[in-house]
Scaffold this active site. Structure first.
Site, short mmCIF file in Angstrom:
data_model
loop_
_atom_site.label_atom_id
_atom_site.label_comp_id
_atom_site.label_asym_id
_atom_site.label_seq_id
_atom_site.Cartn_x
_atom_site.Cartn_y
_atom_site.Cartn_z
N GLU A 133 -0.68 -2.67 15.70
CA GLU A 133 0.12 -2.14 14.59
C GLU A 133 -0.82 -1.82 13.43
O GLU A 133 -1.83 -2.49 13.22
CB GLU A 133 1.18 -3.19 14.21
CG GLU A 133 2.10 -2.82 13.07
CD GLU A 133 1.49 -3.00 11.69
OE1 GLU A 133 1.83 -2.25 10.78
OE2 GLU A 133 0.65 -3.91 11.55
N PHE A 134 -0.47 -0.82 12.60
CA PHE A 134 -1.38 -0.29 11.58
C PHE A 134 -1.95 -1.35 10.63
O PHE A 134 -3.17 -1.41 10.42
CB PHE A 134 -0.65 0.80 10.77
CG PHE A 134 -1.50 1.39 9.67
CD1 PHE A 134 -2.49 2.31 9.94
CD2 PHE A 134 -1.32 0.98 8.34
CE1 PHE A 134 -3.29 2.83 8.93
CE2 PHE A 134 -2.11 1.51 7.32
CZ PHE A 134 -3.10 2.44 7.61
N ASN A 135 -1.10 -2.17 10.01
CA ASN A 135 -1.59 -3.11 8.97
C ASN A 135 -2.62 -4.08 9.54
O ASN A 135 -3.58 -4.47 8.85
CB ASN A 135 -0.43 -3.90 8.35
CG ASN A 135 0.46 -3.02 7.50
OD1 ASN A 135 0.04 -1.96 7.04
ND2 ASN A 135 1.70 -3.45 7.30
N ASP A 157 7.56 3.42 3.05
CA ASP A 157 8.39 2.24 3.28
C ASP A 157 8.02 1.11 2.32
O ASP A 157 8.87 0.28 1.95
CB ASP A 157 8.34 1.78 4.74
CG ASP A 157 6.94 1.63 5.28
OD1 ASP A 157 6.01 2.29 4.78
OD2 ASP A 157 6.75 0.84 6.22
N ASP A 158 6.77 1.09 1.84
CA ASP A 158 6.41 0.13 0.77
C ASP A 158 7.24 0.43 -0.47
O ASP A 158 7.69 -0.49 -1.17
CB ASP A 158 4.93 0.27 0.40
CG ASP A 158 4.00 0.02 1.57
OD1 ASP A 158 3.52 -1.11 1.73
OD2 ASP A 158 3.76 0.97 2.34
N ASN A 171 -2.43 2.66 3.66
CA ASN A 171 -1.84 3.97 3.96
C ASN A 171 -2.65 5.09 3.30
O ASN A 171 -2.75 6.19 3.84
CB ASN A 171 -0.40 4.04 3.45
CG ASN A 171 0.54 3.27 4.33
OD1 ASN A 171 0.36 3.20 5.54
ND2 ASN A 171 1.55 2.64 3.73
N THR A 174 2.82 -6.18 2.70
CA THR A 174 3.33 -5.08 3.52
C THR A 174 2.25 -4.02 3.76
O THR A 174 2.56 -2.86 4.03
CB THR A 174 4.58 -4.43 2.86
OG1 THR A 174 4.20 -3.90 1.59
CG2 THR A 174 5.70 -5.42 2.69
N ASN A 192 1.43 0.75 17.16
CA ASN A 192 1.78 2.11 16.71
C ASN A 192 0.55 2.91 16.30
O ASN A 192 0.62 4.13 16.13
CB ASN A 192 2.82 2.08 15.57
CG ASN A 192 2.32 1.39 14.31
OD1 ASN A 192 1.20 0.87 14.27
ND2 ASN A 192 3.15 1.35 13.29
N HIS A 204 9.83 0.05 7.88
CA HIS A 204 9.24 -1.25 8.18
C HIS A 204 9.28 -2.27 7.02
O HIS A 204 9.76 -3.39 7.17
CB HIS A 204 7.75 -1.10 8.56
CG HIS A 204 7.49 -0.03 9.57
ND1 HIS A 204 7.65 -0.24 10.92
CD2 HIS A 204 7.08 1.25 9.45
CE1 HIS A 204 7.33 0.87 11.59
NE2 HIS A 204 6.98 1.79 10.70
N ASP A 205 8.67 -1.88 5.89
CA ASP A 205 8.29 -2.87 4.89
C ASP A 205 9.45 -3.61 4.22
O ASP A 205 9.34 -4.83 3.99
CB ASP A 205 7.36 -2.23 3.85
CG ASP A 205 6.03 -1.82 4.46
OD1 ASP A 205 5.67 -2.39 5.51
OD2 ASP A 205 5.35 -0.95 3.90
N ASP A 220 0.84 -1.20 0.00
CA ASP A 220 0.00 0.00 0.00
C ASP A 220 0.88 1.26 0.00
O ASP A 220 0.86 2.04 0.94
CB ASP A 220 -0.96 -0.01 1.21
CG ASP A 220 -0.23 -0.04 2.55
OD1 ASP A 220 0.96 -0.43 2.60
OD2 ASP A 220 -0.84 0.36 3.57
C1 BDR Z 1 3.09 -0.30 8.54
O1 BDR Z 1 2.06 0.69 8.40
C2 BDR Z 1 2.26 1.45 7.26
O2 BDR Z 1 2.04 2.81 7.52
C3 BDR Z 1 3.64 1.16 6.77
O3 BDR Z 1 3.69 1.23 5.36
C4 BDR Z 1 3.92 -0.22 7.28
O4 BDR Z 1 3.50 -1.20 6.37
C5 BDR Z 1 3.84 -0.04 9.82
O5 BDR Z 1 2.97 -0.12 10.90
CA CA Z 2 2.89 -0.66 4.10
#
Ligand code: BDR
Ligand code: CA
Length: 315
Positions: free
Chosen positions: A163-165, A13-14, A38, A123, A157, A238-239, A9
Site C-alpha cells: 500500500e502507498f503509505n 482523501d487526507d 502524495n 494518514t 495498491n 481511505h484516510d 499528506d
Molecule cells: C493512501 O495513499 C494516499 O494516496 C492516500 O492519501 C492514502 O493515504 C492510500 O493508499
Molecule cells: Ca494520505
C-alpha cells in the site's frame, strides 16, 4: 472529546479526513502535521492550509514535517492526486499560517505535555511519527493510541504487495509497528469499502455549502484518477476511515494480528505481512476488516454539514 493529531499528506482523501475530524463533535483536532507523500512537503503543507482556509479551521496548529522518507528517495502519487496534490478545485490564497515548529518537534511537545489523552492519526507515510519516536521515545507511553491509514492484508495498491503509505517509507513503518503502543491498522481491505458513490456525492452536494462543494470537487477528481489508474467506478476514500475509527470504534470490525513490515523484498518491499494466527509473533496491531458503510458516510456527511458555511470561501 477525543484529542487527535492528524499527520497527513493532503491528498484528496487526507482533505476529507481533515473535514471529518474538524466537523465531528467527538473530536478535538489539536494539530495537523504534514509530511511528504502524495506530493512534496511544500505542496502537502500548502494543501493543508488551503483546506483549513475553506473550512474555517483557525484554531488548529498546522506544522510541516519531514520532506523525504528516512532512507529512500521520495515517490509521490501525482497520478492519483495531480501535480498540486489536490487537483480539481481552485483555491484562493490560504489565510491559515504554518506554525514555525517542525512537525516532529510539535508532535513530541504536544504528547509530552499531555495527560496521555492524545491519539495519533497518521494518514500519510510514517516518517514524522518514526522520527518523533526516535527523538523522544517516551512519546510511546504518552500517546493514547495510534490509528493509522496504511497497509493491507490482502493486496497492495502501489505494488501488488504494498500500500502507498507503507511503500513510500517502509523503514519508518517498521519503527512505528514495533514501537509497542496500541496500534490500529486501517488498511486497504477496509478502505476499499468506503466508496464515494454517486449517491454519496449527491448527499454531500445537497448540503450546498462551500465545504460541501469542495468535498464534491475533490471526490470528482479522485473518481477520474481512480477510474483511469485502478479501474474503480467510485473512488475509495481511505484516510477519513482512520478518523472514523477514533470517533466511533464500532464503525469497523478489527481483528488482533501480528503485523511485520517487509523492508527488503525485491517484489514485496512495503508489504504489511499480517499474521492472524500468532505464528510469526504476538499481537502488535488491531487490523480493520469490515466497515459499517452506512454509519461511515453518515459520520462524513454530518461532519460536512456541521462545518456549515464558514466566512472564507473557495474561489
Ligand atoms: C493512501 O495513499 C494516499 O494516496 C492516500 O492519501 C492514502 O493515504 C492510500 O493508499
Ligand atoms: Ca494520505
Amino acid at each position: 472529546m477525543k484529542k487527535i493529531i492528524l499527520d497527513c499528506d493532503p491528498g484528496h482523501d487526507d482533505a476529507m479526513a481533515i473535514l471529518l475530524a474538524h466537523g465531528s463533535p467527538e473530536i478535538e483536532l489539536v494539530a495537523i502535521t504534514t509530511v511528504a507523500g502524495n506530493q512534496t512537503l511544500d505542496k502537502t503543507s500548502l494543501n493543508a492550509r488551503r483546506v483549513c482556509t475553506v473550512a474555517g479551521i483557525r484554531d488548529v496548529l498546522v506544522a510541516a514535517g519531514c520532506d523525504r522518507p528516512l532512507i529512500r528517495e521520495l515517490k509521490t502519487a501525482a497520478y492519483i492526486h495531480g501535480e498540486s496534490g489536490l487537483d480539481g478545485p481552485s483555491f484562493g490564497e490560504p489565510t491559515v499560517a504554518l506554525d514555525p515548529r517542525h512537525a516532529v518537534d510539535l508532535i513530541i511537545e504536544l504528547l509530552m505535555q499531555s495527560n496521555g489523552d492524545i491519539t495519533l492519526v497518521p494518514t500519510g507515510p510514517l516518517t514524522n511519527i518514526a522520527m518523533a519516536v526516535r527523538k523522544e521515545p517516551r512519546i510511546i507511553q504518552k500517546a493514547r493510541e495510534i490509528v493509522l491509514m496504511g497497509g493491507a492484508y490482502t493486496r497492495g495498491n502501489t505494488t501488488p504487495a504494498a500500500e502507498f503509505n507503507i511503500y513510500v517509507d517502509p523503514e519508518a513503518a517498521a519503527i512505528v509497528f514495533t514501537a509497542g503502543w496500541p496500534l490500529t491498522m486501517v488498511g486497504l481491505d477496509l478502505t476499499h469499502q468506503a466508496l464515494a458513490t454517486p449517491a454519496v456525492l449527491q448527499r454531500i452536494a445537497a448540503l450546498g455549502t462551500p465545504v460541501s462543494r469542495l468535498a464534491v470537487q475533490l471526490m470528482e477528481f479522485f473518481r477520474e484518477t481512480y477510474r483511469r489508474n485502478s479501474g474503480f467506478d467510485s473512488p475509495p476514500v481511505h484516510d477519513p476511515c482512520a478518523v472514523a475509527r477514533v470517533i466511533d470504534p464500532k464503525v469497523m470490525h478489527c481483528v488482533d494480528a501480528f503485523v511485520a513490515i517487509e523492508t527488503h523484498g525485491e517484489f514485496t518491499s512495503g508489504m504489511t505481512v499480517t499474521d492472524f494466527s500468532g505464528r510469526l509473533g504476538p499481537t502488535n496491531a488491531q487490523v480493520a476488516t469490515k466497515l459499517d458503510v452506512a454509519r461511515f458516510w453518515d459520520l462524513m456527511v454530518d461532519a460536512i454539514e456541521r462545518i456549515g458555511a464558514p466566512a472564507v470561501r473557495a474561489s
